[in-house]
Enzyme design. Structure first.
Site, PDB file in Angstrom:
ATOM      1  N   SER A 113       0.835  -1.188   0.000  1.00  0.00           N
ATOM      2  CA  SER A 113       0.000   0.000   0.000  1.00  0.00           C
ATOM      3  C   SER A 113       0.882   1.254   0.000  1.00  0.00           C
ATOM      4  O   SER A 113       1.678   1.437  -0.922  1.00  0.00           O
ATOM      5  CB  SER A 113      -0.953  -0.028   1.197  1.00  0.00           C
ATOM      6  N   ASP A 138      -9.022  -5.890  -4.848  1.00  0.00           N
ATOM      7  CA  ASP A 138      -8.609  -4.719  -4.076  1.00  0.00           C
ATOM      8  C   ASP A 138      -9.419  -3.506  -4.500  1.00  0.00           C
ATOM      9  O   ASP A 138      -9.370  -3.073  -5.641  1.00  0.00           O
ATOM     10  CB  ASP A 138      -7.114  -4.456  -4.299  1.00  0.00           C
ATOM     11  N   HIS A 193      -7.209  -5.864  -0.538  1.00  0.00           N
ATOM     12  CA  HIS A 193      -6.026  -5.028  -0.345  1.00  0.00           C
ATOM     13  C   HIS A 193      -4.994  -5.654   0.590  1.00  0.00           C
ATOM     14  O   HIS A 193      -3.784  -5.505   0.387  1.00  0.00           O
ATOM     15  CB  HIS A 193      -6.458  -3.662   0.192  1.00  0.00           C
TER      16      HIS A 193
END
Length: 777
Positions: free
Chosen positions: A632, A720, A752
Site C-alpha cells: 500500500s 482490491d 487489499h
C-alpha cells in the site's frame, strides 16, 4: 510533464562470496512452524462463583485464530480458563480443558447476567432452481441456556432483511438489559427485480372467498430494477450498502426492523438505551455518495437515539465530526465515545468524549495530544475502544493506544481526565485490552520475537493503578534466534518540517536501539521518528546479515513492537528486518500526523532513507544486500526509494502499491485520500484542475520510473478496492518497457490486505525466493 532522467549505469559489482541462507524447503518449514502460532481475538469473563470456603472464581472464555495451511483457511478455536481472585489480586489462574475448533459462528454475545448466550451461525441450505439443487447460505440466531439450545431462529426464512452484518464496522449483537430482546444490524431487504420481458403463465380467475381474505403478497417483483447500481462501503465492506437496525423478540421468535433512522445516515455499532425504550447507534452520512469506511475514522458521523415506541430520532452528539465506538457505563448513566475531525487524514489522534444520559450534557475527557513525550499519556490512537472498557465504579475506563513504537494500556479517570499507565512497569512490546468486567482485566501481550500471550490482572482502586500486577495465563515461548530493539532518529535540520521543526518537544525518555534503557534521553528538537530493528542472533548470517527494509502502509498507521509473522520468519531465515515508523505515523502526536499531508514522496521517503543509511553505518549489516518490502503506502515508498536512491537497493517487493496518485483518484474507494495526502482540499462535487492533476503526478513514484533498475516483484489482489490492481499493472508495464527485471503475482479472491491464508503463504515464499535470487544469497 517530463520524468526525472535516468542516472548513469552502475559499475559492475565486485565478486564476493555470499553467506548462504536456508534453502526454500527449509524456509517452507520455518513458515509452517511460525504460522501455527495463534492470535488472540476475544475474551469474555463469566459471573463470579463463591466457593464453600468464601473464595471467588470465574470462568474466562477466549477465542483464538490460526492459519491452517493444509485447509488454506483461517480457523477459530476456543479455550476456557478459571480465574480465582479475592477482589484485589489474582490468587490462581489456569486452563480448564483443551482447545476446540469453532465452526460457522459469525457473532456471539453473553447476556448481562451471564446466564444466556446468543450466537449468530451460518449454515448451508438448499434451494431448487431449474430442477437443480444449489447451496445457499442461511443464517440462524440461537439462544443458549447453560448446556442447551433453547432457541434457533431461521433469519433467512423469516425474510425480514438481508444478511446480518458480522463485521466490526457496523455489526453488533446486543442484549437488552431485561434479556428478552436482541439487537443486530442487517442489510435492508431489497425488492425482487425482474425483466421487462419476464414470461408469466396466464392466470385463471378462480378467486374464492378464502382467497380474498388472505393477505396479498407485498414482494411483487419490480420491473427495470435488475441492473441498478447499489453503492457499498468499499474495501472489505462490498456487501454492505443499506444497513438497518433489527430487533428479535426472543419469546415470540419475531423480528422487526426499526423505523425512525434518518434516511441520510447508515446505522451501526448499536446498543440498548439505559431503560430499554430505545436504541443508541452511530450513523454515518452516505450523501452525496459512500466512501470507503474500513480504516477510515474520519468519515462524518454522529451519535443518535431512536425511540422504539414513537420512532422519533434524536441527535446526541455534534453532527460535523466523525464519531465511533460508543460504550455505555455499568451504571447506565454515561456514554463514552471517540471523536475525530471529519475528512483530513484517515487516522488521527482521537478525542475521548462523554455524554451524560440524564443531564444530556457532553464534555471532552481527553483532547488530541500535539506532541508525544515519553512517560506521559501519548494520546488515543485506536480503531475502537474495547467492547467492555468501563471499571466497576463507572468512572474509570481502560484502553490501549500506540505510544511511539510500542502499544500500552492506560486507565482514564473520566471525571478528571487523569491517565495512568497499567503497563509502565511491564515488559516492552505490544499490549492490547481484551475486556474488563468487575475490575478483572484481560489483555494480550506480544513482542517481535514472542507470539501473543494471555494476561490477567485486577484493576487496583483509584489512585493505586500503577501497582497493577499482571499474571500470565497462557504463555507462548519466545522464538529463538531473534533479537530486536527500537531506534529513535532525528532528521537533519534541512529535512525538518517548516511548521513543526522549531517546536521543542516536551522532554522525555525512551529506549535506544542498542540498549533498551528507559533512562536514555530522546534528542530534543523537531519531530523525530522510530524504527524497530530485528536481526538474527545466531546462524550463518548473524554476524553481517542482509537487510530487508519495511516501511508501513497507511501512511497514518504504525508498526508496534508486537508479533508479526512476515518479519519474524524473515529474521529466522537470516535477514535483518527494519520496520520504519517515519514522520506521519501514529503514536507520535497529532503534529507528526499533520506534518505528512502535502509532503508524501519527500518527507516520508527521506525518513526511510535516513534510517537505512544510519543503520548501515552503526550496525554490522551487509550494505551490498539491501532490499525493500512494502504494501500500500509502504509500496508507494518502496517504489519511490528505488527510483530516488537506485544505488542503495538490490531487490524490491511491493504488495498492492500506490504508484500513480493521479490515476488512482478516480478508481479507489477513498478518493479523498489521494487529495488529502497530496496536500489538496477534497470536495466531493469538485473535479481536480490541471494543476492538481500535475501535483498528484509529481508526488507519485511513477515519476521516477526511468531511474529504476532494481528487480521488482509485484503482488496484486484482484478484488482490491482501496488500491485497485491497475496501479500495479501500470507500474509493471512501465518497468517491462524499460527492461527492468519484473515479475507479477495475481491473487484472485483477495483484497487489499492479501490476507487469504493461501495468498499470504504463497506471497511469503515468493518474497523469499525473489530476495535469495537478487541478493545473491
Amino acid at each position: 510533464m517530463s520524468l526525472v532522467p535516468a542516472p548513469a549505469p552502475c559499475p559492475p559489482a565486485s565478486p564476493r562470496v555470499p553467506q548462504v541462507l536456508p534453502s526454500l524447503e527449509e524456509v517452507t518449514g520455518l513458515y509452517r512452524e511460525l504460522s501455527q502460532h495463534p492470535g488472540l481475538s476475544t475474551a469474555c469473563l463469566g459471573p463470579d462463583v463463591t466457593t464453600q470456603y468464601g473464595g471467588k472464581y470465574c470462568s474466562l472464555y477466549t477465542e483464538w485464530s490460526q492459519r491452517d495451511l493444509a485447509r488454506a483457511e483461517s480457523i477459530k478455536s476456543c479455550r476456557q480458563y478459571l480465574v480465582f481472585h479475592d477482589g484485589t489480586s489474582i490468587v490462581y489462574a489456569g486452563p480448564a480443558g483443551t482447545c476446540c475448533e469453532i465452526k460457522d459462528e459469525l457473532l456471539s454475545r453473553e447476556s448481562p447476567s451471564g446466564a444466556l448466550k446468543a450466537v449468530l451461525r451460518k449454515a448451508a441450505g438448499k434451494e431448487k432452481e431449474k430442477e437443480k439443487e444449489k447451496e445457499k447460505e442461511k443464517q440462524f440466531l440461537e439462544v443458549w441456556d447453560q448446556n442447551r439450545k433453547v432457541k434457533s431462529i431461521d433469519l433467512t426464512a423469516l425474510d425480514k432483511h438481508g444478511s446480518v452484518y458480522d463485521d466490526d464496522q457496523f455489526g453488533c449483537l446486543a442484549w437488552s438489559h431485561s434479556e428478552t430482546h436482541l439487537l443486530y444490524v442487517a442489510e435492508k431487504k431489497r425488492p425482487k427485480a425482474e425483466s421487462f420481458f419476464q414470461s408469466k403463465a396466464p392466470e385463471l380467475d378462480c378467486t374464492t372467498d378464502e382467497d380474498l381474505e388472505r393477505p396479498k403478497k407485498p414482494d411483487a417483483p419490480v420491473k427495470g430494477e435488475q441492473f441498478v447500481y447499489h453503492e457499498d462501503w468499499g474495501e472489505t465492506l462490498s456487501t454492505r450498502s443499506v444497513p438497518v437496525l433489527c430487533v428479535l423478540d426472543i419469546e415470540g421468535s419475531s423480528v422487526s426492523v426499526l423505523e425512525g433512522v434518518p434516511e441520510h445516515v447508515s446505522p451501526g455499532q448499536a446498543f440498548w438505551s439505559p431503560d430499554d425504550t430505545g436504541v443508541v447507534f452511530v450513523g454515518w452520512w452516505h450523501e452525496p455518495f459512500r466512501l470507503g469506511l474500513r480504516h477510515c475514522t474520519n468519515r462524518r458521523s454522529a451519535l443518535f437515539y431512536v425511540d422504539l415506541t414513537g420512532g422519533n430520532c434524536e441527535l446526541l452528539s455534534e453532527d460535523t465530526k466523525a464519531v465511533w465506538s460508543p460504550r455505555l457505563s455499568p451504571d447506565r448513566c454515561r456514554i463514552a465515545y471517540l471523536e475525530n475531525s471529519a475528512l483530513g487524514p484517515h487516522q488521527q489522534c482521537s478525542r475521548l468524549l462523554m455524554y451524560d444520559w440524564y443531564t444530556e450534557h457532553t464534555r471532552t475527557v481527553l483532547e488530541a495530544v500535539p506532541r508525544q513525550a515519553w512517560g506521559t499519556f501519548p494520546g488515543i490512537y485506536c480503531s475502537a475502544l474495547p467492547a467492555l472498557c468501563w471499571a466497576a465504579d463507572s468512572r474509570r475506563l481502560v484502553l490501549d493506544t500506540a505510544q511511539r513504537s510500542q502499544q500500552d494500556v492506560f486507565v482514564v479517570d473520566t471525571q478528571t481526565g487523569a491517565t495512568t499507565s497499567l503497563t509502565a512497569g511491564a515488559p516492552q512490546g505490544s499490549w492490547s485490552v481484551l475486556t474488563i468486567d468487575r475490575d478483572l482485566l484481560v489483555a494480550k501481550f506480544s513482542t517481535p520475537s514472542c507470539p501473543p500471550t494471555l494476561k490477567v490482572a485486577v484493576l487496583p482502586s483509584a489512585g493505586q493503578e500503577a501497582q497493577v500486577q499482571w499474571v500470565c495465563l497462557q504463555d507462548a515461548p519466545p522464538v529463538p534466534s531473534i533479537s530486536w530493539s527500537i531506534r529513535t532518529l532525528q532528521p537533519p535540520p534541512e529535512q525538518e518540517h517548516p511548521q513543526y521543526g522549531e517546536h521543542r518537544r516536551r522532554q522525555g525518555s525512551r529506549p535506544s536501539l542498542l540498549s533498551p534503557d528507559p533512562a536514555s534521553a530522546i534528542p530534543a528538537g523537531g519531530l523525530d521518528f522510530d524504527a524497530i530493528l530485528l536481526r538474527p542472533s545466531e546462524g550463518p548470517t548473524a554476524q553481517k546479515p542482509p537487510l530487508v527494509v519495511m516501511p508501513h502502509g497507511g501512511p497514518h498507521t504504525v508498526f508496534s513492537a508486537g508479533w508479526t509473522l512476515y518479519p519474524a520468519v524473515l529474521c529466522r531465515v537470516g535477514f535483518a528486518v527494519l520496520l520504519v515508523n517515519y514522520r506521519g505515523s501514529l503514536g507520535f502526536g497529532q503534529d507528526s500526523v499533520n506534518s505528512l499531508p502535502g509532503n508524501v514522496g519527500t518527507q516520508d521517503v527521506r525518513d526511510v532513507q535516513l534510517c537505512v543509511e544510519r543503520v548501515l553505518q552503526e550496525e554490522l549489516l551487509d550494505s551490498s544486500r539491501v532490499a525493500l518490502v512494502g504494501g500500500s503506502h509502504g509500496g508507494f515508498l518502496a517504489c519511490h526509494l528505488i527510483g530516488q536512491f537506485p544505488d542503495t537497493y538490490h531487490a524490491c517487493v511491493v504488495r498492492n502499491p500506490v504508484v500513480n496518485i493521479a490515476s488512482m483518484v478516480t478508481t479507489t474507494d477513498i478518493p479523498d485520500w489521494c487529495l488529502t495526502e497530496t496536500g489538496l482540499p477534497y470536495v466531493p462535487a469538485a473535479l481536480p484542475d490541471p494543476a492538481q492533476w500535475t501535483e498528484m503526478l509529481q508526488k507519485s513514484p511513477i515519476r521516477y520510473v526511468d531511474r529504476v533498475r532494481t528487480p521488482v516483484l509485484l503482488m496484486l489482489g484482484e478484488d482490491d478496492r482501496r488500491v485497485p490492481p491497475k496501479q500495479g499493472l501500470e507500474y509493471y508495464r512501465a518497468l517491462k518497457a524499460r527492461g527492468v527485471p519484473t515479475r507479477l503475482l495475481w491473487y484472485p479472491g483477495n483484497n487489499h490486505s492479501l490476507a487469504g491464508v493461501e495468498a499470504e503463504a504463497d506471497g511469503f515464499m515468493n518474497i523469499v525466493q525473489w530476495l535469495l535470487e537478487h541478493l545473491r544469497c
